[in-house]
Design a protein around this motif. Sequence first.
Motif, PDB file in Angstrom:
ATOM      1  N   LEU A  83      12.459  -1.116  16.476  1.00 41.83           N
ATOM      2  CA  LEU A  83      12.237  -2.103  17.526  1.00 41.83           C
ATOM      3  C   LEU A  83      12.424  -3.530  17.030  1.00 41.83           C
ATOM      4  O   LEU A  83      12.525  -4.450  17.832  1.00 41.83           O
ATOM      5  CB  LEU A  83      10.838  -1.927  18.114  1.00 41.83           C
ATOM      6  CG  LEU A  83      10.542  -0.541  18.695  1.00 41.83           C
ATOM      7  CD1 LEU A  83       9.091  -0.461  19.141  1.00 41.83           C
ATOM      8  CD2 LEU A  83      11.481  -0.214  19.824  1.00 41.83           C
ATOM      9  N   GLU A 111       3.263   4.335  18.345  1.00 45.30           N
ATOM     10  CA  GLU A 111       3.476   5.387  19.332  1.00 45.30           C
ATOM     11  C   GLU A 111       3.093   4.788  20.673  1.00 45.30           C
ATOM     12  O   GLU A 111       1.921   4.705  21.025  1.00 45.30           O
ATOM     13  CB  GLU A 111       2.609   6.600  19.023  1.00 45.30           C
ATOM     14  CG  GLU A 111       2.891   7.767  19.937  1.00 45.30           C
ATOM     15  CD  GLU A 111       2.139   9.005  19.492  1.00 45.30           C
ATOM     16  OE1 GLU A 111       2.358  10.050  20.097  1.00 45.30           O
ATOM     17  OE2 GLU A 111       1.327   8.926  18.560  1.00 45.30           O
ATOM     18  N   THR A 112       4.090   4.313  21.388  1.00 37.69           N
ATOM     19  CA  THR A 112       3.813   3.595  22.623  1.00 37.69           C
ATOM     20  C   THR A 112       4.802   3.963  23.706  1.00 37.69           C
ATOM     21  O   THR A 112       5.964   4.255  23.426  1.00 37.69           O
ATOM     22  CB  THR A 112       3.822   2.071  22.385  1.00 37.69           C
ATOM     23  OG1 THR A 112       3.438   1.421  23.575  1.00 37.69           O
ATOM     24  CG2 THR A 112       5.175   1.567  21.949  1.00 37.69           C
ATOM     25  N   LYS A 113       4.317   3.970  24.902  1.00 35.54           N
ATOM     26  CA  LYS A 113       5.183   4.112  26.067  1.00 35.54           C
ATOM     27  C   LYS A 113       5.132   2.842  26.883  1.00 35.54           C
ATOM     28  O   LYS A 113       5.834   2.705  27.864  1.00 35.54           O
ATOM     29  CB  LYS A 113       4.717   5.300  26.902  1.00 35.54           C
ATOM     30  CG  LYS A 113       4.894   6.614  26.187  1.00 35.54           C
ATOM     31  CD  LYS A 113       4.434   7.768  27.029  1.00 35.54           C
ATOM     32  CE  LYS A 113       4.708   9.039  26.255  1.00 35.54           C
ATOM     33  NZ  LYS A 113       3.589   9.928  26.161  1.00 35.54           N
ATOM     34  N   CYS A 125       9.337   3.121  16.409  1.00 32.86           N
ATOM     35  CA  CYS A 125       8.703   3.936  17.444  1.00 32.86           C
ATOM     36  C   CYS A 125       8.750   5.392  16.992  1.00 32.86           C
ATOM     37  O   CYS A 125       9.823   5.932  16.714  1.00 32.86           O
ATOM     38  CB  CYS A 125       9.426   3.752  18.762  1.00 32.86           C
ATOM     39  SG  CYS A 125       8.683   4.661  20.114  1.00 32.86           S
ATOM     40  N   SER A 154       8.096   8.232  18.628  1.00 36.72           N
ATOM     41  CA  SER A 154       8.651   9.213  19.568  1.00 36.72           C
ATOM     42  C   SER A 154      10.176   9.193  19.617  1.00 36.72           C
ATOM     43  O   SER A 154      10.806  10.230  19.781  1.00 36.72           O
ATOM     44  CB  SER A 154       8.079   9.000  20.964  1.00 36.72           C
ATOM     45  OG  SER A 154       8.384   7.700  21.417  1.00 36.72           O
ATOM     46  N   THR A 155      10.792   8.017  19.460  1.00 40.05           N
ATOM     47  CA  THR A 155      12.256   7.936  19.551  1.00 40.05           C
ATOM     48  C   THR A 155      12.930   7.689  18.205  1.00 40.05           C
ATOM     49  O   THR A 155      14.128   7.905  18.075  1.00 40.05           O
ATOM     50  CB  THR A 155      12.667   6.800  20.506  1.00 40.05           C
ATOM     51  OG1 THR A 155      12.210   5.553  19.974  1.00 40.05           O
ATOM     52  CG2 THR A 155      12.113   7.029  21.891  1.00 40.05           C
ATOM     53  N   ILE A 189       3.702  -5.176  21.879  1.00 43.17           N
ATOM     54  CA  ILE A 189       3.272  -3.820  21.557  1.00 43.17           C
ATOM     55  C   ILE A 189       1.759  -3.862  21.378  1.00 43.17           C
ATOM     56  O   ILE A 189       1.263  -4.574  20.495  1.00 43.17           O
ATOM     57  CB  ILE A 189       3.959  -3.300  20.287  1.00 43.17           C
ATOM     58  CG1 ILE A 189       5.466  -3.264  20.518  1.00 43.17           C
ATOM     59  CG2 ILE A 189       3.419  -1.932  19.910  1.00 43.17           C
ATOM     60  CD1 ILE A 189       6.260  -2.908  19.319  1.00 43.17           C
ATOM     61  N   ILE A 224       5.882  -0.511  26.188  1.00 42.08           N
ATOM     62  CA  ILE A 224       6.491  -1.691  25.585  1.00 42.08           C
ATOM     63  C   ILE A 224       6.728  -2.682  26.714  1.00 42.08           C
ATOM     64  O   ILE A 224       7.455  -2.409  27.655  1.00 42.08           O
ATOM     65  CB  ILE A 224       7.799  -1.341  24.866  1.00 42.08           C
ATOM     66  CG1 ILE A 224       7.498  -0.408  23.704  1.00 42.08           C
ATOM     67  CG2 ILE A 224       8.489  -2.599  24.381  1.00 42.08           C
ATOM     68  CD1 ILE A 224       8.710   0.078  22.978  1.00 42.08           C
ATOM     69  N   ASP A 246      -1.752   0.904  19.905  1.00 38.36           N
ATOM     70  CA  ASP A 246      -0.659   1.865  19.779  1.00 38.36           C
ATOM     71  C   ASP A 246      -0.109   1.974  18.354  1.00 38.36           C
ATOM     72  O   ASP A 246       0.793   2.764  18.097  1.00 38.36           O
ATOM     73  CB  ASP A 246       0.480   1.512  20.735  1.00 38.36           C
ATOM     74  CG  ASP A 246       0.096   1.743  22.188  1.00 38.36           C
ATOM     75  OD1 ASP A 246      -0.915   2.433  22.431  1.00 38.36           O
ATOM     76  OD2 ASP A 246       0.803   1.242  23.071  1.00 38.36           O
TER      77      ASP A 246
END
Length: 90
Positions: free
Chosen positions: A20, A74-76, A13, A15-16, A58, A78, A62
């Motif tokens: 995963l 890049e996903t919010k 991911c 952003s974080t 996912i 999940i 994304d």
Amino acid sequence: MTLYELCQRDVICISTGANLGKVDDLSFDENTACIENLVLYGRLKLFGLLGREEDTLIPWKDIRKIGSDVILVETKTIVPVRKKKFLFMI
């Protein structure tokens, strides 16, 4: 690229920075035959004796980059997927 080669890559991911897991399967749209989601199976509970955690989907849209050893997403959204529980009769 084959499904086998895709399954060898870790999903990260952006952003974080979290890993995963690895791709285990793909989900397709039945009507258009387009890939909809990457499926990551849940982790085993107590060596698999207690089943697995929920699977993660996912969305294909994304995915930002498929590299030689990782897939950057890049996903919010999940989405955990609950599995059907089967009862076995002995």
